[in-house]
Design an enzyme around this catalytic site. Structure first.
Site, mmCIF file in Angstrom:
data_model
loop_
_atom_site.group_PDB
_atom_site.id
_atom_site.type_symbol
_atom_site.label_atom_id
_atom_site.label_comp_id
_atom_site.label_asym_id
_atom_site.label_seq_id
_atom_site.Cartn_x
_atom_site.Cartn_y
_atom_site.Cartn_z
ATOM 1 N N MET A 12 54.840 43.622 37.756
ATOM 2 C CA MET A 12 54.618 43.189 36.358
ATOM 3 C C MET A 12 53.839 44.283 35.655
ATOM 4 O O MET A 12 53.142 45.076 36.301
ATOM 5 C CB MET A 12 53.730 41.930 36.291
ATOM 6 C CG MET A 12 54.222 40.727 37.042
ATOM 7 S SD MET A 12 55.344 39.760 36.031
ATOM 8 C CE MET A 12 56.005 38.661 37.302
ATOM 9 N N VAL A 13 53.915 44.274 34.341
ATOM 10 C CA VAL A 13 53.006 45.114 33.565
ATOM 11 C C VAL A 13 51.904 44.186 33.088
ATOM 12 O O VAL A 13 52.176 43.171 32.429
ATOM 13 C CB VAL A 13 53.751 45.747 32.375
ATOM 14 C CG1 VAL A 13 52.770 46.533 31.511
ATOM 15 C CG2 VAL A 13 54.842 46.649 32.898
ATOM 16 N N ASP A 14 50.680 44.480 33.463
ATOM 17 C CA ASP A 14 49.556 43.624 33.076
ATOM 18 C C ASP A 14 49.020 44.048 31.714
ATOM 19 O O ASP A 14 48.674 45.216 31.503
ATOM 20 C CB ASP A 14 48.434 43.715 34.127
ATOM 21 C CG ASP A 14 48.781 42.976 35.405
ATOM 22 O OD1 ASP A 14 49.790 42.222 35.414
ATOM 23 O OD2 ASP A 14 48.051 43.132 36.404
ATOM 24 N N LYS A 42 52.074 40.180 41.619
ATOM 25 C CA LYS A 42 51.424 39.838 42.897
ATOM 26 C C LYS A 42 51.964 40.680 44.056
ATOM 27 O O LYS A 42 51.207 41.152 44.901
ATOM 28 C CB LYS A 42 51.584 38.344 43.171
ATOM 29 C CG LYS A 42 50.849 37.507 42.123
ATOM 30 C CD LYS A 42 50.985 36.025 42.338
ATOM 31 C CE LYS A 42 50.576 35.228 41.107
ATOM 32 N NZ LYS A 42 49.246 35.504 40.573
ATOM 33 N N GLY A 43 53.296 40.883 44.062
ATOM 34 C CA GLY A 43 53.884 41.670 45.149
ATOM 35 C C GLY A 43 53.367 43.098 45.138
ATOM 36 O O GLY A 43 52.888 43.623 46.153
ATOM 37 N N ASN A 187 46.048 29.145 47.647
ATOM 38 C CA ASN A 187 44.687 28.768 47.259
ATOM 39 C C ASN A 187 44.642 27.235 47.246
ATOM 40 O O ASN A 187 45.655 26.585 47.555
ATOM 41 C CB ASN A 187 44.275 29.419 45.929
ATOM 42 C CG ASN A 187 45.131 28.962 44.760
ATOM 43 O OD1 ASN A 187 45.781 27.916 44.808
ATOM 44 N ND2 ASN A 187 45.145 29.744 43.703
ATOM 45 N N ASP A 255 45.313 38.945 45.562
ATOM 46 C CA ASP A 255 46.252 39.959 46.057
ATOM 47 C C ASP A 255 45.515 41.034 46.862
ATOM 48 O O ASP A 255 46.038 41.537 47.864
ATOM 49 C CB ASP A 255 46.998 40.608 44.882
ATOM 50 C CG ASP A 255 47.759 39.578 44.065
ATOM 51 O OD1 ASP A 255 48.237 38.595 44.656
ATOM 52 O OD2 ASP A 255 47.852 39.751 42.842
ATOM 53 N N GLY A 290 40.513 45.229 35.938
ATOM 54 C CA GLY A 290 41.907 45.548 36.243
ATOM 55 C C GLY A 290 42.357 44.953 37.577
ATOM 56 O O GLY A 290 41.574 44.315 38.297
ATOM 57 N N SER A 294 41.498 48.311 40.399
ATOM 58 C CA SER A 294 40.194 47.851 40.907
ATOM 59 C C SER A 294 40.143 47.860 42.437
ATOM 60 O O SER A 294 39.117 47.564 43.033
ATOM 61 C CB SER A 294 39.906 46.431 40.396
ATOM 62 O OG SER A 294 40.734 45.492 41.057
HETATM 63 O O1 RIB Z 1 47.587 37.907 40.912
HETATM 64 C C1 RIB Z 1 47.386 38.678 39.753
HETATM 65 C C2 RIB Z 1 48.698 39.068 39.183
HETATM 66 O O2 RIB Z 1 49.371 37.910 38.752
HETATM 67 C C3 RIB Z 1 48.631 39.966 37.970
HETATM 68 O O3 RIB Z 1 48.652 41.325 38.294
HETATM 69 C C4 RIB Z 1 49.824 39.528 37.152
HETATM 70 O O4 RIB Z 1 50.770 40.532 36.996
HETATM 71 C C5 RIB Z 1 50.391 38.291 37.850
HETATM 72 O O5 RIB Z 1 51.500 38.576 38.592
#
Ligand code: RIB
Length: 307
Positions: A12-14, A42-43, A187, A255, A290, A294
């Site tokens: 994903m792009v955060d 997450k991956g 969780n 993650d 981040g 991070s």
């Molecule tokens: O677990 C955090 C992640 O959840 C973020 O990086 C976001 O992209 C979502 O997939």
């Protein structure tokens, strides 16, 4: 030799907003002081955590044919992640995740899966020979469920250990399809939604985890944020205490925990020691802003542990 980990998962792009006091109401616009753009999903986050620690990581995912896709592939190269099985999907957006972090460091996330939705069983078949060389396959639920089930079956029939992080929770997860995973890492909220059992105390969480062990899953690891983690299997129940730090941004901490757990578990297969180290690694990550940025490298993490 380095551990070999495959991640069949998302990118994903955060789009991260710091630090909004509250979420906007319908029709309302509110202002937040800062914004940061980062690579997430997450991956990919789990892949990057393991790679930064020194595991050899291979990523199976799909990106869109937009400005973000190429950046994601370059990001894998930056961390030495094998991206031979990362494909661009035409006329599709990359996955994106608007994230809102509040002043206490807690976050709210919306995901748009985009190209991640295009991962197929045939992509697993195409990577089969390389997957068979891996020691562990990591999965989450930001890709089609059908592909997750198929990968679990593929791994089980080839004697490859697997870890499933059922995040984000989906209502229709079929226990009979996932009971062959080696590690199941929800969780508390995900555990509640999957088992339909109460999870308000450690006792209740233990009962729900035991229920999953009875369904055939070997090891259940429940991440409980500030309360640490709980590991349950047929033989033992171990509570891993939290490593306390002051959070700046908790995004991606789960993650960081899973990626680092995978790395340390494969070093000598001692689950509880790996969990304790992963707890520390995740705590270190929430002291910085981040997601992937991070996560500490091995050298940075060792320095953190010494200090
Ligand atoms: O677990 C955090 C992640 O959840 C973020 O990086 C976001 O992209 C979502 O997939």
């Amino acid at each position: 030799m380095a551990n070999r980990i495959a991640v069949v998962g998302s990118n994903m792009v955060d789009l991260i907003t710091y630090y909004s006091e509250r979420m906007p109401r319908l029709g309302e616009t509110i202002e937040a002081p800062n914004f940061e753009l980062g690579c997430g999903g997450k991956g990919s986050n789990q892949a990057v955590a393991a790679a930064k620690l020194g595991s050899k990581v291979m990523m199976l995912t799909k990106v869109g044919d937009d400005i973000f896709g190429e950046n994601t592939v370059n990001n894998y190269s930056r961390y030495g992640i094998d991206s031979r099985y990362v494909e661009v999907v035409a006329n599709t957006s990359s996955g994106v995740a608007p994230i809102f972090v509040d002043p206490s460091g807690e976050n709210s996330i919306i995901i748009v899966k985009g190209a991640n939705n295009s991962l197929k069983r045939s992509d697993i078949d195409a990577a089969a020979e390389d997957l068979k060389k891996c020691d562990l396959i990591l999965m989450q639920l930001e890709i089609p469920l059908d592909v997750v089930y198929y990968t679990i079956g593929f791994a089980a029939s080839n004697g490859i250990e697997t870890l499933l992080n059922p995040a984000p929770a989906v209502p229709d997860l079929d226990l009979s399809e996932i009971n062959k995973v080696t590690f199941f890492v929800p969780n508390e909220t995900e555990l509640e939604s999957i088992t339909g059992m109460p999870v308000s105390s450690v006792d209740e969480i233990t009962q729900a985890a035991k229920f999953l062990v009875e369904q055939g899953i070997r090891d259940i690891i429940v991440t409980m944020g500030g309360r640490g983690a709980l590991h349950v299997n047929k033989e033992e129940m171990e509570l891993i205490p939290p490593y306390k730090v002051t959070p700046v941004d908790t995004t991606g901490a789960g993650d960081a925990f899973i990626g680092s757990f995978a790395h340390y578990y494969l070093q000598n297969k001692n689950i509880d020691t790996a969990l304790a180290t992963a707890g520390k690694y995740a705590a270190n990550s929430i002291m910085k802003k981040g997601t992937q940025i991070s996560y500490s490298t091995l050298e940075e993490f060792e320095e953190f542990c010494r200090s």
